[in-house]
Design a protein around this motif. Structure first.
Motif, PDB file in Angstrom:
ATOM      1  N   TYR A 197     140.980   4.536  28.305  1.00  0.00           N
ATOM      2  CA  TYR A 197     139.820   4.031  27.564  1.00  0.00           C
ATOM      3  C   TYR A 197     140.304   2.976  26.567  1.00  0.00           C
ATOM      4  O   TYR A 197     141.233   3.218  25.808  1.00  0.00           O
ATOM      5  CB  TYR A 197     139.156   5.195  26.824  1.00  0.00           C
ATOM      6  CG  TYR A 197     138.040   4.771  25.916  1.00  0.00           C
ATOM      7  CD1 TYR A 197     136.747   4.641  26.394  1.00  0.00           C
ATOM      8  CD2 TYR A 197     138.287   4.476  24.576  1.00  0.00           C
ATOM      9  CE1 TYR A 197     135.725   4.234  25.563  1.00  0.00           C
ATOM     10  CE2 TYR A 197     137.270   4.062  23.732  1.00  0.00           C
ATOM     11  CZ  TYR A 197     135.993   3.944  24.237  1.00  0.00           C
ATOM     12  OH  TYR A 197     134.991   3.526  23.412  1.00  0.00           O
ATOM     13  N   GLY A 198     139.704   1.803  26.598  1.00  0.00           N
ATOM     14  CA  GLY A 198     140.091   0.755  25.648  1.00  0.00           C
ATOM     15  C   GLY A 198     141.182  -0.169  26.154  1.00  0.00           C
ATOM     16  O   GLY A 198     141.686  -0.993  25.398  1.00  0.00           O
ATOM     17  N   SER A 199     141.564  -0.015  27.451  1.00  0.00           N
ATOM     18  CA  SER A 199     142.593  -0.903  28.020  1.00  0.00           C
ATOM     19  C   SER A 199     142.086  -2.344  28.054  1.00  0.00           C
ATOM     20  O   SER A 199     140.877  -2.576  28.096  1.00  0.00           O
ATOM     21  CB  SER A 199     142.922  -0.479  29.450  1.00  0.00           C
ATOM     22  OG  SER A 199     143.342   0.845  29.491  1.00  0.00           O
ATOM     23  N   LYS A 233     138.796  -4.186  30.265  1.00  0.00           N
ATOM     24  CA  LYS A 233     137.795  -3.174  30.591  1.00  0.00           C
ATOM     25  C   LYS A 233     136.642  -3.299  29.596  1.00  0.00           C
ATOM     26  O   LYS A 233     136.805  -3.861  28.508  1.00  0.00           O
ATOM     27  CB  LYS A 233     138.380  -1.768  30.495  1.00  0.00           C
ATOM     28  CG  LYS A 233     139.636  -1.573  31.329  1.00  0.00           C
ATOM     29  CD  LYS A 233     139.799  -0.146  31.760  1.00  0.00           C
ATOM     30  CE  LYS A 233     138.784   0.174  32.818  1.00  0.00           C
ATOM     31  NZ  LYS A 233     138.956   1.466  33.435  1.00  0.00           N
ATOM     32  N   VAL A 234     135.472  -2.718  29.979  1.00  0.00           N
ATOM     33  CA  VAL A 234     134.303  -2.832  29.094  1.00  0.00           C
ATOM     34  C   VAL A 234     134.571  -2.133  27.764  1.00  0.00           C
ATOM     35  O   VAL A 234     134.220  -2.650  26.691  1.00  0.00           O
ATOM     36  CB  VAL A 234     133.050  -2.231  29.785  1.00  0.00           C
ATOM     37  CG1 VAL A 234     131.858  -2.292  28.847  1.00  0.00           C
ATOM     38  CG2 VAL A 234     132.745  -2.985  31.066  1.00  0.00           C
ATOM     39  N   SER A 235     135.251  -0.957  27.808  1.00  0.00           N
ATOM     40  CA  SER A 235     135.539  -0.222  26.565  1.00  0.00           C
ATOM     41  C   SER A 235     136.451  -1.046  25.651  1.00  0.00           C
ATOM     42  O   SER A 235     136.261  -1.067  24.429  1.00  0.00           O
ATOM     43  CB  SER A 235     136.171   1.132  26.882  1.00  0.00           C
ATOM     44  OG  SER A 235     137.260   0.957  27.766  1.00  0.00           O
ATOM     45  N   GLY A 236     137.427  -1.744  26.255  1.00  0.00           N
ATOM     46  CA  GLY A 236     138.325  -2.601  25.471  1.00  0.00           C
ATOM     47  C   GLY A 236     137.560  -3.735  24.821  1.00  0.00           C
ATOM     48  O   GLY A 236     137.772  -4.051  23.640  1.00  0.00           O
ATOM     49  N   LEU A 239     134.352  -3.756  24.048  1.00  0.00           N
ATOM     50  CA  LEU A 239     133.496  -3.221  22.975  1.00  0.00           C
ATOM     51  C   LEU A 239     134.306  -2.990  21.697  1.00  0.00           C
ATOM     52  O   LEU A 239     133.836  -3.286  20.588  1.00  0.00           O
ATOM     53  CB  LEU A 239     132.830  -1.922  23.423  1.00  0.00           C
ATOM     54  CG  LEU A 239     131.733  -2.086  24.477  1.00  0.00           C
ATOM     55  CD1 LEU A 239     131.191  -0.725  24.887  1.00  0.00           C
ATOM     56  CD2 LEU A 239     130.594  -2.960  23.946  1.00  0.00           C
ATOM     57  N   LEU A 240     135.527  -2.462  21.860  1.00  0.00           N
ATOM     58  CA  LEU A 240     136.402  -2.258  20.685  1.00  0.00           C
ATOM     59  C   LEU A 240     136.677  -3.581  19.976  1.00  0.00           C
ATOM     60  O   LEU A 240     136.601  -3.675  18.746  1.00  0.00           O
ATOM     61  CB  LEU A 240     137.733  -1.643  21.113  1.00  0.00           C
ATOM     62  CG  LEU A 240     137.808  -0.123  21.228  1.00  0.00           C
ATOM     63  CD1 LEU A 240     139.161   0.302  21.776  1.00  0.00           C
ATOM     64  CD2 LEU A 240     137.567   0.540  19.880  1.00  0.00           C
ATOM     65  N   ASP A 254     139.108 -10.614  27.465  1.00  0.00           N
ATOM     66  CA  ASP A 254     138.527  -9.464  28.161  1.00  0.00           C
ATOM     67  C   ASP A 254     137.313  -9.890  28.983  1.00  0.00           C
ATOM     68  O   ASP A 254     137.138  -9.453  30.127  1.00  0.00           O
ATOM     69  CB  ASP A 254     138.102  -8.379  27.149  1.00  0.00           C
ATOM     70  CG  ASP A 254     139.285  -7.530  26.699  1.00  0.00           C
ATOM     71  OD1 ASP A 254     140.328  -7.577  27.369  1.00  0.00           O
ATOM     72  OD2 ASP A 254     139.156  -6.826  25.692  1.00  0.00           O
ATOM     73  N   SER A 265     142.801   0.443  19.423  1.00  0.00           N
ATOM     74  CA  SER A 265     143.311  -0.534  20.404  1.00  0.00           C
ATOM     75  C   SER A 265     144.838  -0.544  20.422  1.00  0.00           C
ATOM     76  O   SER A 265     145.462  -0.550  21.481  1.00  0.00           O
ATOM     77  CB  SER A 265     142.833  -1.941  20.062  1.00  0.00           C
ATOM     78  OG  SER A 265     141.474  -2.077  20.284  1.00  0.00           O
TER      79      SER A 265
END
Lengths: 153, 153
Positions: free
Chosen positions: A5-7, A10-13, A15-16, A64, A142
């Protein structure tokens, strides 16, 4: 490399990174709107540090988005090493800035009561520092993900 | 688990822990010897945080010595996870304390010239904070080694 998560890419990355950018920009905005902030080194350093965070996170958010659009994989060793160094330097600088500003605000509000006697806009200072801490927290997430990715190769 | 410089149960790890302990204790000693430190929250927080660092590093130094004497391997998953959490929490608290104290000292020495006008012992504050930063740096090395060990399982 693992899929966390947060790589990066990726979408999670993404968003962070957007969260870091937004809170850092809000921190700068609130601090600049407080009268008399420029007389204190700690607050000027907070603005400089949050400015660096905005630039760094915005650049990585763009990367990203580019990777998501073209479905590129950003998780290669050289890129992640670069992200780790940048993330850790920015995270350390922003934590140092937020903590030193927090130390000064506690001195004003609690130890010397300067907030009342000198009519400083301490509430704005406090809001700005809170935003800086939130921004740092998102960057710390992150940084840890990047470090974990690099270590688990 | 990998065999890294500063791993638990090794001579390099023990030296790092002893260094952390010594500099944190020196930081407390110098701060306590400065007159009027107790009027400022940031300096009291620095003492509390360095106290925690001394306790944590001393406990781990004892564990390292025990492991070296009996030739035990401390690098198992549960122990390293525990070390990672403890190291990171202590490192964050000590960096926050050192930075907030540094912010206050910069305010005294540069922004308001209180060091001269109020005869505060700013030099001692500065020495104490420098020791706190050295202690934090050594702890940060330990934390990164632990995190790397945990991630590379």
């Amino acid at each position: 490399m693992k899929d966390l998560y947060g790589s990066p890419g990726k979408v999670s990355g993404l968003l962070l990174r957007i969260g870091q950018c937004v809170f850092a920009a809000a921190s700068i905005g609130v601090m600049v709107s407080a009268s008399g902030f420029s007389s204190y080194t700690a607050f000027c350093y907070l603005i400089a540090s949050m400015g660096l965070l905005v630039l760094w996170s915005f650049a990585l958010a763009c990367l990203d988005m580019h990777a998501l659009r073209l479905r590129r994989d950003l998780r290669n060793h050289i890129l992640v090493s670069l992200f780790v160094v940048g993330d850790w330097v920015t995270a350390l600088l922003s934590l140092a800035a937020a903590c030193s500003s927090a130390g000064v605000v506690v001195l004003f509000a609690k130890d010397t009561n300067l907030c009342r006697s000198q009519h400083l806009s301490c509430l704005r200072f406090q809001i700005s520092i809170s935003f800086a801490f939130i921004s740092w927290f998102l960057l710390a997430v992150s940084s840890h993900v990047m470090f974990w990715l690099l270590a688990s190769v």
